[in-house]
Design an enzyme around this catalytic site. Structure first.
Site, PDB file in Angstrom:
ATOM      1  N   PRO A  13       0.863  -1.182   0.000  1.00  0.00           N
ATOM      2  CA  PRO A  13       0.000   0.000   0.000  1.00  0.00           C
ATOM      3  C   PRO A  13       0.902   1.236   0.000  1.00  0.00           C
ATOM      4  O   PRO A  13       1.827   1.313   0.816  1.00  0.00           O
ATOM      5  CB  PRO A  13      -0.767  -0.102   1.329  1.00  0.00           C
ATOM      6  CG  PRO A  13      -0.151  -1.200   2.114  1.00  0.00           C
ATOM      7  CD  PRO A  13       0.899  -1.875   1.295  1.00  0.00           C
ATOM      8  N   CYS A  99       2.379   3.158   9.891  1.00  0.00           N
ATOM      9  CA  CYS A  99       2.564   4.516   9.359  1.00  0.00           C
ATOM     10  C   CYS A  99       3.244   5.427  10.399  1.00  0.00           C
ATOM     11  O   CYS A  99       2.792   5.543  11.534  1.00  0.00           O
ATOM     12  CB  CYS A  99       1.216   5.101   8.946  1.00  0.00           C
ATOM     13  SG  CYS A  99       1.412   6.761   8.272  1.00  0.00           S
ATOM     14  N   LYS A 138       0.091  -5.062   9.152  1.00  0.00           N
ATOM     15  CA  LYS A 138       1.403  -4.600   8.672  1.00  0.00           C
ATOM     16  C   LYS A 138       1.993  -3.687   9.737  1.00  0.00           C
ATOM     17  O   LYS A 138       1.383  -2.675  10.091  1.00  0.00           O
ATOM     18  CB  LYS A 138       1.216  -3.858   7.344  1.00  0.00           C
ATOM     19  CG  LYS A 138       2.506  -3.298   6.738  1.00  0.00           C
ATOM     20  CD  LYS A 138       2.243  -2.880   5.286  1.00  0.00           C
ATOM     21  CE  LYS A 138       3.458  -2.306   4.595  1.00  0.00           C
ATOM     22  NZ  LYS A 138       3.742  -0.921   4.923  1.00  0.00           N
ATOM     23  N   ASN A 199       9.363  -6.926   4.218  1.00  0.00           N
ATOM     24  CA  ASN A 199       9.282  -5.644   3.516  1.00  0.00           C
ATOM     25  C   ASN A 199      10.423  -4.720   3.955  1.00  0.00           C
ATOM     26  O   ASN A 199      10.751  -4.643   5.131  1.00  0.00           O
ATOM     27  CB  ASN A 199       7.906  -5.008   3.814  1.00  0.00           C
ATOM     28  CG  ASN A 199       7.791  -3.562   3.353  1.00  0.00           C
ATOM     29  OD1 ASN A 199       7.499  -2.681   4.154  1.00  0.00           O
ATOM     30  ND2 ASN A 199       8.025  -3.313   2.088  1.00  0.00           N
ATOM     31  N   GLY A 200      10.973  -4.034   2.968  1.00  0.00           N
ATOM     32  CA  GLY A 200      12.015  -3.041   3.245  1.00  0.00           C
ATOM     33  C   GLY A 200      13.224  -3.216   2.365  1.00  0.00           C
ATOM     34  O   GLY A 200      13.916  -4.242   2.423  1.00  0.00           O
ATOM     35  N   ARG A 224       9.023   1.154  -2.426  1.00  0.00           N
ATOM     36  CA  ARG A 224       9.680   2.186  -3.236  1.00  0.00           C
ATOM     37  C   ARG A 224      10.369   1.593  -4.462  1.00  0.00           C
ATOM     38  O   ARG A 224      10.551   2.283  -5.467  1.00  0.00           O
ATOM     39  CB  ARG A 224      10.676   2.964  -2.365  1.00  0.00           C
ATOM     40  CG  ARG A 224       9.967   3.907  -1.392  1.00  0.00           C
ATOM     41  CD  ARG A 224      10.926   4.461  -0.380  1.00  0.00           C
ATOM     42  NE  ARG A 224      11.572   3.390   0.370  1.00  0.00           N
ATOM     43  CZ  ARG A 224      12.569   3.547   1.213  1.00  0.00           C
ATOM     44  NH1 ARG A 224      13.061   4.744   1.413  1.00  0.00           N
ATOM     45  NH2 ARG A 224      13.084   2.526   1.858  1.00  0.00           N
TER      46      ARG A 224
HETATM   47  C1  LIG Z   1       5.092   7.332  -0.648  1.00  0.00           C
HETATM   48  C2  LIG Z   1       4.857   6.233   0.350  1.00  0.00           C
HETATM   49  C3  LIG Z   1       3.561   5.974   0.784  1.00  0.00           C
HETATM   50  C4  LIG Z   1       3.308   4.931   1.695  1.00  0.00           C
HETATM   51  N1  LIG Z   1       2.019   4.665   2.071  1.00  0.00           N
HETATM   52  C5  LIG Z   1       1.769   3.590   2.866  1.00  0.00           C
HETATM   53  C6  LIG Z   1       0.419   3.208   3.195  1.00  0.00           C
HETATM   54  O1  LIG Z   1      -0.568   3.838   2.789  1.00  0.00           O
HETATM   55  N2  LIG Z   1       0.261   2.117   3.991  1.00  0.00           N
HETATM   56  C7  LIG Z   1       1.312   1.363   4.457  1.00  0.00           C
HETATM   57  O2  LIG Z   1       1.106   0.367   5.153  1.00  0.00           O
HETATM   58  N3  LIG Z   1       2.580   1.719   4.175  1.00  0.00           N
HETATM   59  C8  LIG Z   1       2.823   2.785   3.375  1.00  0.00           C
HETATM   60  N4  LIG Z   1       4.118   3.088   3.048  1.00  0.00           N
HETATM   61  C9  LIG Z   1       5.212   2.201   3.496  1.00  0.00           C
HETATM   62  C10 LIG Z   1       5.519   1.116   2.451  1.00  0.00           C
HETATM   63  O3  LIG Z   1       4.394   0.293   2.220  1.00  0.00           O
HETATM   64  C11 LIG Z   1       6.699   0.240   2.886  1.00  0.00           C
HETATM   65  O4  LIG Z   1       6.376  -0.392   4.105  1.00  0.00           O
HETATM   66  C12 LIG Z   1       7.985   1.046   3.083  1.00  0.00           C
HETATM   67  O5  LIG Z   1       8.175   1.959   2.021  1.00  0.00           O
HETATM   68  C13 LIG Z   1       9.214   0.148   3.216  1.00  0.00           C
HETATM   69  O6  LIG Z   1       9.478  -0.578   2.043  1.00  0.00           O
HETATM   70  P1  LIG Z   1      10.637  -0.108   1.002  1.00  0.00           P
HETATM   71  O7  LIG Z   1      11.901   0.077   1.811  1.00  0.00           O
HETATM   72  O8  LIG Z   1      10.712  -1.284   0.051  1.00  0.00           O
HETATM   73  O9  LIG Z   1      10.155   1.136   0.367  1.00  0.00           O
HETATM   74  C14 LIG Z   1       4.388   4.150   2.199  1.00  0.00           C
HETATM   75  C15 LIG Z   1       5.691   4.448   1.771  1.00  0.00           C
HETATM   76  C16 LIG Z   1       5.947   5.458   0.867  1.00  0.00           C
HETATM   77  C17 LIG Z   1       7.356   5.723   0.425  1.00  0.00           C
END
Ligand SMILES: Cc1cc2nc3c(=O)[nH]c(=O)nc-3n(C[C@H](O)[C@H](O)[C@H](O)COP(=O)(O)O)c2cc1C
Length: 325
Positions: A13, A99, A138, A199-200, A224
């Site tokens: 998400p 969040c 999550k 995730n991450g 991302r």
């Molecule tokens: C622009 C943006 C919006 C996000 N919105 C949500 C969200 O609505 N719900 C959620 O659970 N995580 C949200 N996240 C977190 C991501 O789902 C994810 O957990 C986080 O980016 C870590 O993963 P990554 O290192 O692969 O980016 C958001 C992250 C970003 C960068």
């Protein structure tokens, strides 16, 4: 590699990113599940128009699910029963406990819930009794380095019948900075019987292989890493099927931007589409040569025709300057 074949690859998400058009594209490239951005249970109950748009899942989407956030168990129950249970095309609900944004955190929602395991206990019980749909929670590793409690939160989820958990390997204090801690994800996987999704920091196929080998998680959630690069789903799927993958060309990237633009127009008006697409164009072009100027220019353009013309000019520029070198 064979042990990686049955791992699930999920689209995270992402607020302001995972709208209908982008989810459809990610499904096309192989996402096993997609999620809406997080939606407030308060807004769901009050039937806010914007929220109804966020919740809308089109007929083209076969694997889309809804993410909600909130704090009050009664409201969570009402929102699920009244607004989500009737939606037959939604198989799963994700509940956000990750969040970090100040305005969410201040309200005691998102990652702030991790401070209150008793409330997490109550909320997870409520989630399970409110629906027959599958539920995931999550969360992060904790609020900060000194108060990591992901093992406790994971156990509460499991004991209360949550179907699976998704862990982002950072604390709230880290927001999106520093490296995600894959060792913590591994610890969670070792401590639970229900599936754990990692995730991450997965930006490449190599990251995918490494996170799976390190954590032994049941799947991965891409965030991302797919912004401007939904092809990553295909790269991973191709790698799993054939042991190799081939990166898309700049021509395919530019075609993909246009496709996304046209698709977004099916769901949003012209103005919203331009605004939404500006950031996607920036992400898509990020990896291409000399794209900085084009990215800046896109932000000044106001119509599809102007943006498509600029993209065509850029494509010609690349053809002359790079293809023919
Ligand atoms: C622009 C943006 C919006 C996000 N919105 C949500 C969200 O609505 N719900 C959620 O659970 N995580 C949200 N996240 C977190 C991501 O789902 C994810 O957990 C986080 O980016 C870590 O993963 P990554 O290192 O692969 O980016 C958001 C992250 C970003 C960068």
């Amino acid at each position: 590699m064979s042990e990686l074949k049955n791992k699930e690859i999920l689209l995270a998400p992402l607020a302001g990113v995972t709208d209908n058009a982008f989810r459809i594209i990610c499904e096309k490239y192989g996402a096993d599940k997609t999620f809406t951005e997080m939606i407030s249970v308060n807004a769901l109950i009050y039937d806010n128009r914007q929220t109804n748009e966020l919740m809308y899942i089109s007929e083209k989407e076969k694997r889309a699910n809804i993410q909600i956030f909130g704090r009050d168990p009664e409201k969570i129950e009402r929102a699920i029963k009244e607004k989500i249970n009737p939606l037959e095309n939604v198989k799963e609900i994700s509940f956000n406990m990750g969040c970090p944004a100040p305005k969410i955190f201040k309200n005691g929602e998102g990652s702030a819930l991790m401070k209150d395991p008793n409330l997490v206990n109550e909320i997870t019980k409520t989630l399970v009794k409110s629906t027959d749909k599958r539920i995931n929670v999550k969360f992060r590793t904790g609020i900060d380095e000194l108060s990591k409690n992901f093992l406790e939160i994971g156990k509460i989820c499991e004991d209360n019948g949550i179907d699976y958990v998704i862990i982002h390997g950072r604390t709230r204090e880290q927001y999106y900075q520093g490296k995600a801690n894959w060792q913590d994800i591994k610890k969670l996987k070792e401590s639970l019987k229900i599936p754990v999704i990692a995730n991450g920091d997965v930006f490449t196929v190599e990251d995918f292989i490494e996170i799976m080998e390190t954590t032994k998680a049941d799947g991965v959630m891409l965030a991302r890493g797919i912004m401007g690069n939904p092809f990553l789903f295909k790269y991973i799927k191709d790698y799993l099927a054939n042991g190799t993958y081939k990166k898309v060309s700049y021509k395919e990237i530019i075609e993909q931007i246009k496709d996304q633009y046209e698709l977004t127009l099916k769901f949003k008006d012209e103005l919203l589409t331009v605004n939404q697409m500006r950031k996607h164009v920036g992400w898509y072009l990020k990896s291409l040569p000399n794209a900085t100027k084009i990215r800046a220019k896109v932000n000044t353009l106001k119509s599809k025709e102007e943006i498509f013309k600029l993209l065509d000019e850029y494509k010609n520029y690349l053809e002359v300057n790079y293809d023919r070198k």
